[in-house]
Motif scaffolding. Structure first.
Motif, short mmCIF file in Angstrom:
data_model
loop_
_atom_site.label_atom_id
_atom_site.label_comp_id
_atom_site.label_asym_id
_atom_site.label_seq_id
_atom_site.Cartn_x
_atom_site.Cartn_y
_atom_site.Cartn_z
N VAL A 101 -3.10 -4.84 -3.52
CA VAL A 101 -3.19 -4.50 -2.10
C VAL A 101 -3.79 -3.11 -2.01
O VAL A 101 -3.32 -2.19 -2.68
CB VAL A 101 -1.80 -4.50 -1.42
N ILE A 102 -4.81 -2.98 -1.20
CA ILE A 102 -5.37 -1.66 -0.89
C ILE A 102 -5.44 -1.59 0.63
O ILE A 102 -6.27 -2.25 1.25
CB ILE A 102 -6.76 -1.47 -1.51
N ALA A 103 -4.55 -0.82 1.20
CA ALA A 103 -4.52 -0.65 2.65
C ALA A 103 -5.47 0.50 3.03
O ALA A 103 -5.66 1.43 2.26
CB ALA A 103 -3.10 -0.33 3.12
N VAL A 104 -6.04 0.41 4.20
CA VAL A 104 -6.92 1.47 4.69
C VAL A 104 -6.35 1.99 6.00
O VAL A 104 -6.18 1.23 6.95
CB VAL A 104 -8.37 0.95 4.91
N ASN A 105 -6.05 3.27 6.04
CA ASN A 105 -5.55 3.88 7.27
C ASN A 105 -6.75 4.20 8.14
O ASN A 105 -7.51 5.12 7.86
CB ASN A 105 -4.76 5.16 6.94
N ASP A 106 -6.94 3.41 9.19
CA ASP A 106 -8.11 3.64 10.04
C ASP A 106 -7.78 4.46 11.28
O ASP A 106 -8.58 4.55 12.20
CB ASP A 106 -8.82 2.33 10.39
N TRP A 107 -6.61 5.07 11.27
CA TRP A 107 -6.24 5.98 12.37
C TRP A 107 -6.60 7.42 12.00
O TRP A 107 -6.36 8.34 12.77
CB TRP A 107 -4.75 5.87 12.67
N ASP A 108 -7.13 7.60 10.79
CA ASP A 108 -7.53 8.92 10.28
C ASP A 108 -6.40 9.94 10.32
O ASP A 108 -6.62 11.12 10.57
CB ASP A 108 -8.76 9.44 11.03
N GLU A 109 -5.20 9.45 10.03
CA GLU A 109 -4.06 10.37 9.91
C GLU A 109 -4.17 11.13 8.60
O GLU A 109 -4.77 10.64 7.64
CB GLU A 109 -2.75 9.57 9.95
N ASP A 110 -3.62 12.34 8.57
CA ASP A 110 -3.72 13.14 7.35
C ASP A 110 -2.78 12.60 6.27
O ASP A 110 -1.91 11.77 6.53
CB ASP A 110 -3.44 14.61 7.64
N ALA A 111 -3.00 13.08 5.05
CA ALA A 111 -2.25 12.59 3.89
C ALA A 111 -0.75 12.81 4.06
O ALA A 111 0.05 11.96 3.66
CB ALA A 111 -2.75 13.26 2.62
N ALA A 112 -0.35 13.91 4.66
CA ALA A 112 1.08 14.19 4.83
C ALA A 112 1.74 13.16 5.76
O ALA A 112 2.84 12.67 5.49
CB ALA A 112 1.29 15.60 5.37
N THR A 113 1.07 12.82 6.84
CA THR A 113 1.60 11.85 7.79
C THR A 113 1.72 10.47 7.16
O THR A 113 2.74 9.80 7.27
CB THR A 113 0.71 11.79 9.05
N VAL A 114 0.65 10.06 6.47
CA VAL A 114 0.65 8.75 5.81
C VAL A 114 1.69 8.73 4.69
O VAL A 114 2.43 7.76 4.54
CB VAL A 114 -0.76 8.40 5.28
N GLY A 115 1.76 9.82 3.93
CA GLY A 115 2.73 9.91 2.84
C GLY A 115 4.16 9.83 3.34
O GLY A 115 5.00 9.17 2.72
N LYS A 116 4.44 10.49 4.45
CA LYS A 116 5.78 10.45 5.03
C LYS A 116 6.15 9.03 5.45
O LYS A 116 7.25 8.55 5.15
CB LYS A 116 5.85 11.39 6.24
N PHE A 117 5.22 8.35 6.11
CA PHE A 117 5.47 6.97 6.51
C PHE A 117 5.68 6.08 5.28
O PHE A 117 6.59 5.25 5.24
CB PHE A 117 4.33 6.43 7.37
N ALA A 118 4.83 6.26 4.26
CA ALA A 118 4.94 5.45 3.05
C ALA A 118 6.29 5.67 2.36
O ALA A 118 6.92 4.71 1.91
CB ALA A 118 3.79 5.77 2.10
N THR A 119 6.73 6.90 2.31
CA THR A 119 8.02 7.21 1.68
C THR A 119 9.17 6.62 2.49
O THR A 119 10.06 5.97 1.93
CB THR A 119 8.20 8.74 1.54
N GLN A 120 9.15 6.82 3.79
CA GLN A 120 10.21 6.30 4.66
C GLN A 120 10.28 4.78 4.62
O GLN A 120 11.35 4.20 4.68
CB GLN A 120 10.01 6.77 6.11
N SER A 121 9.13 4.15 4.50
CA SER A 121 9.07 2.69 4.51
C SER A 121 9.13 2.08 3.11
O SER A 121 9.05 0.87 2.97
CB SER A 121 7.78 2.23 5.20
N LYS A 122 9.23 2.96 2.10
CA LYS A 122 9.30 2.53 0.69
C LYS A 122 8.10 1.69 0.30
O LYS A 122 8.22 0.66 -0.37
CB LYS A 122 10.62 1.80 0.42
N LEU A 123 6.92 2.14 0.72
CA LEU A 123 5.69 1.44 0.39
C LEU A 123 5.23 1.86 -1.00
O LEU A 123 5.26 3.03 -1.34
CB LEU A 123 4.59 1.77 1.41
N THR A 124 4.78 0.89 -1.78
CA THR A 124 4.30 1.20 -3.13
C THR A 124 2.84 0.79 -3.33
O THR A 124 2.28 1.07 -4.37
CB THR A 124 5.17 0.50 -4.20
N HIS A 125 2.25 0.12 -2.36
CA HIS A 125 0.84 -0.26 -2.50
C HIS A 125 -0.05 0.94 -2.17
O HIS A 125 0.38 1.89 -1.53
CB HIS A 125 0.50 -1.48 -1.63
N LYS A 126 -1.29 0.87 -2.62
CA LYS A 126 -2.24 1.96 -2.39
C LYS A 126 -2.65 2.00 -0.92
O LYS A 126 -2.81 0.97 -0.28
CB LYS A 126 -3.48 1.76 -3.25
#
Length: 107
Positions: free
Chosen positions: A23-48
């Motif tokens: 799985v390779i997800a693409v953030n097309d909202w152009d959020e910064d790495a910190a915002t995406v990283g925070k969401f990924a951590t909170q949601s326990k996401l492990t895909h790229k």
């Protein structure tokens, strides 16, 4: 819808990753790495998750609605595209993955 889909993408990656599925997800909202990283951590996401896809997604891939999923085989050929997400569609997603993985065997 993307935030609802994301945990299911991680589950699919975990279930089929050892068989060659990625799985390779693409953030097309152009959020910064910190915002995406925070969401990924909170949601326990492990895909790229790739960043800054807001311009590339519509221009190169014709994405007009999110989430849009592309089903790309091991040769890099786009085998399908789905728009939107509904939990009820997860079994069909798994069927697509299993079919694509079966097509990899012996190749």
């Amino acid at each position: 819808p993307c935030r609802k889909e994301a945990p299911y993408l991680t589950k699919l990656q975990e279930k089929y990753g050892k068989s060659g599925f990625n799985v390779i997800a693409v953030n097309d909202w152009d959020e910064d790495a910190a915002t995406v990283g925070k969401f990924a951590t909170q949601s326990k996401l492990t895909h790229k998750i790739l960043l800054m896809g807001g311009k590339i997604s519509p221009e190169l891939y014709g994405v007009t609605s999110s989430p849009t999923s592309f089903w790309i085989d091991h040769k890099g050929i786009v085998r399908g595209r789905s728009v939107g997400f509904n939990v009820a569609h997860v079994p069909q997603m798994e069927q697509k993955i299993e079919k694509m993985l079966a097509g990899m065997k012996g190749k």
